[in-house]
Design a protein around this motif. Sequence first.
Motif, PDB file in Angstrom:
ATOM      1  N   ARG A  68      -1.664   3.639   2.613  1.00  9.27           N
ATOM      2  CA  ARG A  68      -2.848   3.769   1.770  1.00  9.27           C
ATOM      3  C   ARG A  68      -3.722   4.891   2.324  1.00  9.27           C
ATOM      4  O   ARG A  68      -4.100   4.862   3.488  1.00  9.27           O
ATOM      5  CB  ARG A  68      -3.659   2.459   1.724  1.00  9.27           C
ATOM      6  N   ASP A  69      -3.979   5.885   1.473  1.00 11.24           N
ATOM      7  CA  ASP A  69      -4.892   6.973   1.812  1.00 11.24           C
ATOM      8  C   ASP A  69      -4.548   7.616   3.156  1.00 11.24           C
ATOM      9  O   ASP A  69      -5.428   7.864   3.996  1.00 11.24           O
ATOM     10  CB  ASP A  69      -6.336   6.468   1.818  1.00 11.24           C
ATOM     11  N   GLY A  70      -3.257   7.883   3.367  1.00 11.90           N
ATOM     12  CA  GLY A  70      -2.829   8.608   4.555  1.00 11.90           C
ATOM     13  C   GLY A  70      -2.619   7.779   5.797  1.00 11.90           C
ATOM     14  O   GLY A  70      -2.206   8.315   6.830  1.00 11.90           O
ATOM     15  N   ALA A  71      -2.889   6.482   5.752  1.00 19.38           N
ATOM     16  CA  ALA A  71      -2.688   5.601   6.912  1.00 19.38           C
ATOM     17  C   ALA A  71      -1.416   4.779   6.721  1.00 19.38           C
ATOM     18  O   ALA A  71      -1.200   4.178   5.668  1.00 19.38           O
ATOM     19  CB  ALA A  71      -3.883   4.680   7.090  1.00 19.38           C
ATOM     20  N   VAL A  72      -0.565   4.757   7.744  1.00 19.37           N
ATOM     21  CA  VAL A  72       0.672   3.981   7.728  1.00 19.37           C
ATOM     22  C   VAL A  72       0.416   2.665   8.448  1.00 19.37           C
ATOM     23  O   VAL A  72       0.050   2.661   9.629  1.00 19.37           O
ATOM     24  CB  VAL A  72       1.814   4.752   8.425  1.00 19.37           C
TER      25      VAL A  72
ATOM     26  N   GLY B  30       7.186   1.616   2.283  1.00 20.76           N
ATOM     27  CA  GLY B  30       8.246   2.338   2.968  1.00 20.76           C
ATOM     28  C   GLY B  30       8.776   1.578   4.159  1.00 20.76           C
ATOM     29  O   GLY B  30       8.432   0.405   4.389  1.00 20.76           O
ATOM     30  N   ARG B  31       9.612   2.250   4.915  1.00 21.85           N
ATOM     31  CA  ARG B  31      10.160   1.688   6.160  1.00 21.85           C
ATOM     32  C   ARG B  31      10.083   2.747   7.241  1.00 21.85           C
ATOM     33  O   ARG B  31      10.348   3.922   6.985  1.00 21.85           O
ATOM     34  CB  ARG B  31      11.609   1.236   5.976  1.00 21.85           C
ATOM     35  N   VAL B  32       9.748   2.309   8.433  1.00 18.06           N
ATOM     36  CA  VAL B  32       9.608   3.220   9.571  1.00 18.06           C
ATOM     37  C   VAL B  32      10.403   2.668  10.741  1.00 18.06           C
ATOM     38  O   VAL B  32      10.345   1.455  11.040  1.00 18.06           O
ATOM     39  CB  VAL B  32       8.119   3.387   9.953  1.00 18.06           C
TER      40      VAL B  32
ATOM     41  N   VAL C  36       0.229  13.308  -5.827  1.00 15.54           N
ATOM     42  CA  VAL C  36      -1.015  14.073  -5.921  1.00 15.54           C
ATOM     43  C   VAL C  36      -2.231  13.159  -5.844  1.00 15.54           C
ATOM     44  O   VAL C  36      -3.291  13.554  -5.355  1.00 15.54           O
ATOM     45  CB  VAL C  36      -1.061  14.898  -7.221  1.00 15.54           C
ATOM     46  N   ASP C  37      -2.078  11.929  -6.323  1.00 18.94           N
ATOM     47  CA  ASP C  37      -3.177  10.960  -6.282  1.00 18.94           C
ATOM     48  C   ASP C  37      -2.927   9.894  -5.224  1.00 18.94           C
ATOM     49  O   ASP C  37      -3.215   8.715  -5.431  1.00 18.94           O
ATOM     50  CB  ASP C  37      -3.374  10.317  -7.661  1.00 18.94           C
ATOM     51  N   HIS C  38      -2.401  10.323  -4.074  1.00 19.18           N
ATOM     52  CA  HIS C  38      -1.995   9.350  -3.042  1.00 19.18           C
ATOM     53  C   HIS C  38      -3.176   8.520  -2.539  1.00 19.18           C
ATOM     54  O   HIS C  38      -2.985   7.402  -2.037  1.00 19.18           O
ATOM     55  CB  HIS C  38      -1.309  10.055  -1.875  1.00 19.18           C
ATOM     56  N   ALA C  39      -4.389   9.033  -2.654  1.00 17.31           N
ATOM     57  CA  ALA C  39      -5.553   8.259  -2.204  1.00 17.31           C
ATOM     58  C   ALA C  39      -5.742   6.998  -3.037  1.00 17.31           C
ATOM     59  O   ALA C  39      -6.369   6.035  -2.581  1.00 17.31           O
ATOM     60  CB  ALA C  39      -6.813   9.124  -2.266  1.00 17.31           C
TER      61      ALA C  39
ATOM     62  N   PRO D  29       3.142  -7.539  -4.838  1.00 20.10           N
ATOM     63  CA  PRO D  29       3.468  -6.738  -3.649  1.00 20.10           C
ATOM     64  C   PRO D  29       2.401  -5.711  -3.298  1.00 20.10           C
ATOM     65  O   PRO D  29       2.199  -5.403  -2.121  1.00 20.10           O
ATOM     66  CB  PRO D  29       4.783  -6.054  -4.054  1.00 20.10           C
ATOM     67  N   ALA D  30       1.702  -5.169  -4.298  1.00 20.82           N
ATOM     68  CA  ALA D  30       0.718  -4.124  -4.035  1.00 20.82           C
ATOM     69  C   ALA D  30      -0.530  -4.633  -3.326  1.00 20.82           C
ATOM     70  O   ALA D  30      -1.333  -3.841  -2.833  1.00 20.82           O
ATOM     71  CB  ALA D  30       0.324  -3.437  -5.347  1.00 20.82           C
ATOM     72  N   ALA D  31      -0.700  -5.958  -3.247  1.00 20.77           N
ATOM     73  CA  ALA D  31      -1.903  -6.523  -2.629  1.00 20.77           C
ATOM     74  C   ALA D  31      -1.753  -6.727  -1.127  1.00 20.77           C
ATOM     75  O   ALA D  31      -2.711  -7.132  -0.453  1.00 20.77           O
ATOM     76  CB  ALA D  31      -2.262  -7.851  -3.294  1.00 20.77           C
ATOM     77  N   ILE D  32      -0.598  -6.448  -0.551  1.00 20.94           N
ATOM     78  CA  ILE D  32      -0.354  -6.746   0.862  1.00 20.94           C
ATOM     79  C   ILE D  32      -1.246  -5.894   1.762  1.00 20.94           C
ATOM     80  O   ILE D  32      -1.607  -4.772   1.434  1.00 20.94           O
ATOM     81  CB  ILE D  32       1.144  -6.515   1.196  1.00 20.94           C
ATOM     82  N   GLU D  33      -1.621  -6.455   2.894  1.00 17.11           N
ATOM     83  CA  GLU D  33      -2.398  -5.742   3.904  1.00 17.11           C
ATOM     84  C   GLU D  33      -1.546  -5.576   5.155  1.00 17.11           C
ATOM     85  O   GLU D  33      -0.606  -6.339   5.384  1.00 17.11           O
ATOM     86  CB  GLU D  33      -3.682  -6.515   4.242  1.00 17.11           C
ATOM     87  N   GLY D  34      -1.872  -4.575   5.984  1.00 14.91           N
ATOM     88  CA  GLY D  34      -1.077  -4.331   7.174  1.00 14.91           C
ATOM     89  C   GLY D  34      -1.917  -3.970   8.380  1.00 14.91           C
ATOM     90  O   GLY D  34      -3.143  -3.870   8.315  1.00 14.91           O
ATOM     91  N   GLU D  35      -1.221  -3.749   9.494  1.00 11.93           N
ATOM     92  CA  GLU D  35      -1.850  -3.366  10.765  1.00 11.93           C
ATOM     93  C   GLU D  35      -1.570  -1.902  11.028  1.00 11.93           C
ATOM     94  O   GLU D  35      -0.421  -1.439  10.932  1.00 11.93           O
ATOM     95  CB  GLU D  35      -1.282  -4.228  11.897  1.00 11.93           C
ATOM     96  N   TYR D  36      -2.586  -1.141  11.350  1.00  2.67           N
ATOM     97  CA  TYR D  36      -2.462   0.305  11.506  1.00  2.67           C
ATOM     98  C   TYR D  36      -1.364   0.660  12.503  1.00  2.67           C
ATOM     99  O   TYR D  36      -1.296   0.129  13.610  1.00  2.67           O
ATOM    100  CB  TYR D  36      -3.787   0.909  11.958  1.00  2.67           C
TER     101      TYR D  36
END
Length: 380
Positions: free
Chosen positions: A35-39, A21-23, A12-15, A58-65
Amino acid sequence: MLINWSKQALPVDHAEAVLAGRVQTPDGPVPVVVRDGAVMSVFAQVETTADWFDLDNPAAIEGEYLCAVEALGVPGSDARFQLLAPIDLQCVKAAGVTFAVSAIERVIEERARGDSAAASAIRDELEEKVGGGIRSVVPGSDDAVRLKAALIEAGMWSQYLEVAIGPDAEVFTKTAVLSSIGWGGEVGVRSDSTWNNPEPEVVLVADSRGRAIGATLGNDVNLRDFEGRSALLLGKAKDNNASCAIGPFIRLFDDRFTMDDVRNAELDLTIEGPEGYMLTGHSSMREISRDPEDLLRQTMSEHQYPDGFVLFLGTLFAPVQDRDEPGRGFTHKQGDLVSIRADRLGTLVNPVTTSKAAAPWAFGIRDLMRNLADRRSAAA
């Protein structure tokens, strides 16, 4: 059964949440942070979630859209990006009989020898004689020792009560590495089982040091007839093709989501049958008899997990509502749709089939290692 992704699957507070996850992509599986709806793919930093979760934060990691969360599909669909179970190389462990209700139900299975028709009368007798004592005692305490002695004298003792109120928790291996089913995938029950049910559970995720780094939802699909005939059939009751579902994402611990949120989690279960049958259930982590940190400690006490592990924490849910014949309780039918919900973890949804009819597990550890090696070579 086709399941369409929905933001209702998210917390409910996904923002404010950091979700791991894994894709499945055209090149192979990639770890993603949501984060906030962006994978966003984090493959450039870590090739596996096992590597990711061993990071200091682990929660500090950044990624590529990669895509919007709405674009995710289930394996086997025509979606370009398909959601997988959110773990890869971690061992999959489970703790059993961690709630008083489930302890009584395991004793019922044992005394009924796996025959669901005999369960109702045994349930009434056990609830009257031992239900209150099991609910009030602290496992491993002096009161638990005295209760055990009284139950033995009364001829009411069971191996399941030993792990319910004794000092040692039941911890077993649920399934093989890389065999878990993710959100939307079909879960399987053995085709020769006539008494079975889902088990909605909170699943802790631990790194190689045994440090809890987050939590997710799981369905520890259970065969009551097999385990009821003999506890030595636990492997057949628990570990079959597609018998373990985890997801949709792992919520990583941070200053907004901690172990206390796990301790206070409330789970809701809905089973929708193809014939119009509906069953709802609820499981409250507040009623667990062993603290999650104690279960982690017991899992790690004399074992090592260099790739980390996940730990199903058990369930309060034990369905007794009749489905077909009076007195026979609940069992799955092909085509059931199981939804497990916790507000701060999201919703895990899976249709039910048999383990024989479910998609065969075909992508193992060697396949993953070869895929990663090929992608490294292509990038060199």
